[in-house]
Scaffold this motif. Structure first.
Motif, short mmCIF file in Angstrom:
data_model
loop_
_atom_site.label_atom_id
_atom_site.label_comp_id
_atom_site.label_asym_id
_atom_site.label_seq_id
_atom_site.Cartn_x
_atom_site.Cartn_y
_atom_site.Cartn_z
N TYR A 15 -58.59 -60.21 -50.77
CA TYR A 15 -59.47 -60.54 -51.54
C TYR A 15 -59.27 -60.79 -52.80
O TYR A 15 -59.67 -61.66 -53.71
CB TYR A 15 -60.94 -59.78 -51.19
CG TYR A 15 -62.24 -60.05 -51.86
CD1 TYR A 15 -63.04 -60.82 -51.64
CD2 TYR A 15 -62.33 -59.83 -53.42
CE1 TYR A 15 -64.30 -61.42 -51.88
CE2 TYR A 15 -63.57 -60.34 -54.06
CZ TYR A 15 -64.61 -61.02 -53.50
OH TYR A 15 -65.62 -61.32 -54.03
N TYR A 16 -58.54 -59.64 -53.19
CA TYR A 16 -58.01 -59.57 -54.73
C TYR A 16 -57.16 -60.79 -55.21
O TYR A 16 -57.36 -61.35 -56.24
CB TYR A 16 -57.70 -58.15 -55.14
CG TYR A 16 -57.56 -58.02 -56.65
CD1 TYR A 16 -58.49 -57.47 -57.60
CD2 TYR A 16 -56.22 -58.54 -57.29
CE1 TYR A 16 -58.37 -57.49 -58.80
CE2 TYR A 16 -56.03 -58.39 -58.84
CZ TYR A 16 -57.08 -57.79 -59.47
OH TYR A 16 -56.77 -57.80 -60.71
N GLU A 41 -57.06 -63.57 -54.04
CA GLU A 41 -57.90 -64.64 -54.11
C GLU A 41 -58.69 -64.95 -55.17
O GLU A 41 -58.85 -65.93 -55.89
CB GLU A 41 -58.66 -65.08 -52.82
CG GLU A 41 -59.12 -66.33 -52.95
CD GLU A 41 -60.17 -66.82 -51.55
OE1 GLU A 41 -59.88 -65.90 -50.62
OE2 GLU A 41 -60.87 -67.69 -51.41
N HIS A 42 -59.31 -63.68 -55.39
CA HIS A 42 -60.45 -63.96 -56.44
C HIS A 42 -60.06 -63.21 -58.11
O HIS A 42 -60.83 -63.23 -58.63
CB HIS A 42 -61.75 -63.22 -56.02
CG HIS A 42 -62.13 -64.27 -54.85
ND1 HIS A 42 -62.76 -65.63 -55.08
CD2 HIS A 42 -62.63 -63.96 -53.68
CE1 HIS A 42 -63.10 -65.97 -53.99
NE2 HIS A 42 -63.05 -65.03 -53.07
N LYS A 43 -59.09 -62.48 -57.74
CA LYS A 43 -58.63 -61.48 -58.97
C LYS A 43 -59.81 -60.55 -59.71
O LYS A 43 -60.07 -60.41 -60.77
CB LYS A 43 -58.26 -62.59 -60.19
CG LYS A 43 -57.27 -63.38 -60.04
CD LYS A 43 -55.79 -62.71 -60.00
CE LYS A 43 -54.60 -63.69 -59.79
NZ LYS A 43 -54.65 -64.37 -58.44
N ASP A 58 -64.96 -68.30 -63.81
CA ASP A 58 -65.55 -68.89 -62.63
C ASP A 58 -66.36 -67.84 -61.77
O ASP A 58 -66.35 -66.59 -62.32
CB ASP A 58 -64.25 -69.33 -61.72
CG ASP A 58 -64.73 -70.49 -60.71
OD1 ASP A 58 -65.96 -70.52 -60.65
OD2 ASP A 58 -63.73 -70.97 -60.15
N TRP A 59 -66.93 -68.35 -60.72
CA TRP A 59 -67.65 -67.32 -59.80
C TRP A 59 -67.19 -67.24 -58.49
O TRP A 59 -66.63 -68.16 -58.08
CB TRP A 59 -69.15 -67.87 -59.93
CG TRP A 59 -69.78 -67.78 -61.14
CD1 TRP A 59 -69.81 -69.04 -62.02
CD2 TRP A 59 -70.40 -67.01 -62.03
NE1 TRP A 59 -70.27 -68.63 -63.21
CE2 TRP A 59 -70.69 -67.49 -63.00
CE3 TRP A 59 -70.84 -65.60 -61.41
CZ2 TRP A 59 -71.60 -66.76 -64.16
CZ3 TRP A 59 -71.62 -64.94 -62.45
CH2 TRP A 59 -71.86 -65.54 -63.80
N THR A 60 -67.13 -66.03 -57.90
CA THR A 60 -67.13 -65.85 -56.27
C THR A 60 -68.29 -66.44 -55.78
O THR A 60 -69.12 -66.73 -56.30
CB THR A 60 -66.60 -64.31 -56.40
OG1 THR A 60 -67.99 -63.64 -56.26
CG2 THR A 60 -65.56 -63.51 -57.23
N LYS A 102 -65.27 -64.25 -62.11
CA LYS A 102 -64.06 -63.90 -61.92
C LYS A 102 -63.09 -64.74 -62.88
O LYS A 102 -63.66 -65.79 -63.49
CB LYS A 102 -63.57 -64.00 -60.52
CG LYS A 102 -63.80 -65.58 -60.14
CD LYS A 102 -63.16 -66.09 -58.87
CE LYS A 102 -62.93 -67.13 -58.45
NZ LYS A 102 -61.93 -67.60 -57.24
#
Lengths: 198, 198
Positions: free
Chosen positions: A20-21, A23-25, B59-61, B67
DNA sequence: TAAGCTACCGAACGATCGTTCTGGTGTCAA
DNA sequence: TTGACACCAGAACGATCGTTCGGTAGCTTA
């Protein structure tokens, strides 16, 4: 009094969080973590987070926001011998843990990356497009691979000495030895190499 | 109708946020951002965030958490020519990366490291002692550099096909082609390389 | 000099956050 | 048979979140 040994958590939890991290940081909230882990109670998520924190995989900002811990970016280093039937790499045995950054970087403030241009160092296993990990320092020893500044450009070469002074030797016979006119300006010494092939 | 040109935001805001992210690896909440930026109204923070988002820096998750955006890790002056004075050795990509880890790893849970033994792949710039970044998967394409399991040991080779089936080809004429007797067991595909030279 | 921006503040609000506590289930050893 | 423990659900709660809306100060433009 001996500390109570904590039961190890399901490694799949950590893997899912790491994916998850990647992908989304960002570290998600407890409710998102619950979904991610297939858990329906925030209280249990909190407990799992507590243990990951205890193990060094998670940490908190000064503002009490959840963030990756020191060990969060560790990678599995597979041993070179493989156990008998080992189809599932999730087994903890046979793996060490290494973080790539720690492996390559000793002094973060003096370390930077330079992208290699050209094939002049190919015999040293340095290809076009590779990233050189450089420890910045103004001088180096003969035989070191150095990053020098020649004509306002970075160049990676072996450092050698001739009677005239220091020279830069490529690791590729098709390229000439560089004999700088004035003082040779050394940016730093190569400490490592990073290549992405995919 | 032409879109209204947005006033550029204070670049210092972005820098402060990038510094915060570099330290904590996380985007803070609006109230922390307010402190970070020296702003006392969350509503104005929200507006600034909206513009950074519009510009691609944030950006947004899917869960509506803030994010880093696509341009968040961009470098301001990204070229490999050196300014007068000591340069900032940027990556020529136009994009910087947070960590080397991030540059090499796409799916952490399926990625591990294997240490190279021997000189059999030296013509591919893979030396003894290098670490191969492996994306674990049971099959690969001809031409890929794969990590296979032969005689209970990891081996790194080119994957090729002969009339008899798949074979493993070294990148060094002094080494033989490996023709596995039974099924060829592939551990994963090489995605990168890490070498420490100091 | 009034109107219309932009940059910002501040209070209010419902939603969501993480914490806490109570309780249930499955397993294993005594 | 009975605890003891690990794992998990659920509700309840105050804190904090991000949004909305109204307001102010300063600068332009007409």
């Amino acid at each position: 009094m001996a500390l109570k040994q904590q039961q190890p958590l399901d490694p799949a939890y950590l893997e899912k969080l790491q994916d998850y991290y990647a992908e989304h940081k960002v570290i998600p909230s407890y409710s998102v973590l619950a979904t991610l882990w297939g858990i329906s109670a925030k209280s249990w998520v909190a407990e799992c987070v507590r243990r990951f924190e205890e193990a060094g995989y998670l940490d908190w900002t000064p503002d009490r926001q959840l963030k990756p811990g020191a060990r969060f970016f560790e990678r599995r280093l597979a041993h070179d011998t493989v156990q008998a039937g080992l189809p599932n790499p999730a087994l903890a045995d046979g793996y060490d843990m290494v973080t790539i950054d720690d492996y390559l970087i000793r002094v973060p403030s003096k370390t930077s990356l330079v992208r290699v241009k050209g094939e002049s160092m190919i015999d040293a296993g340095i290809h076009d497009g590779d990233l050189i990990v450089v420890e910045q320092q103004p001088n180096a020893n003969v035989g070191d691979i150095v990053v020098a500044i020649v004509d306002n450009e970075f160049t990676v070469k072996y450092l050698d000495r001739e009677k005239g002074g220091f020279v830069l030797k490529p690791a590729n016979k098709a390229f000439p030895v560089i004999r700088p006119k004035g003082r040779l300006e050394i940016f730093g010494v190569m400490a490592g190499l990073v290549r992405r092939t995919r």
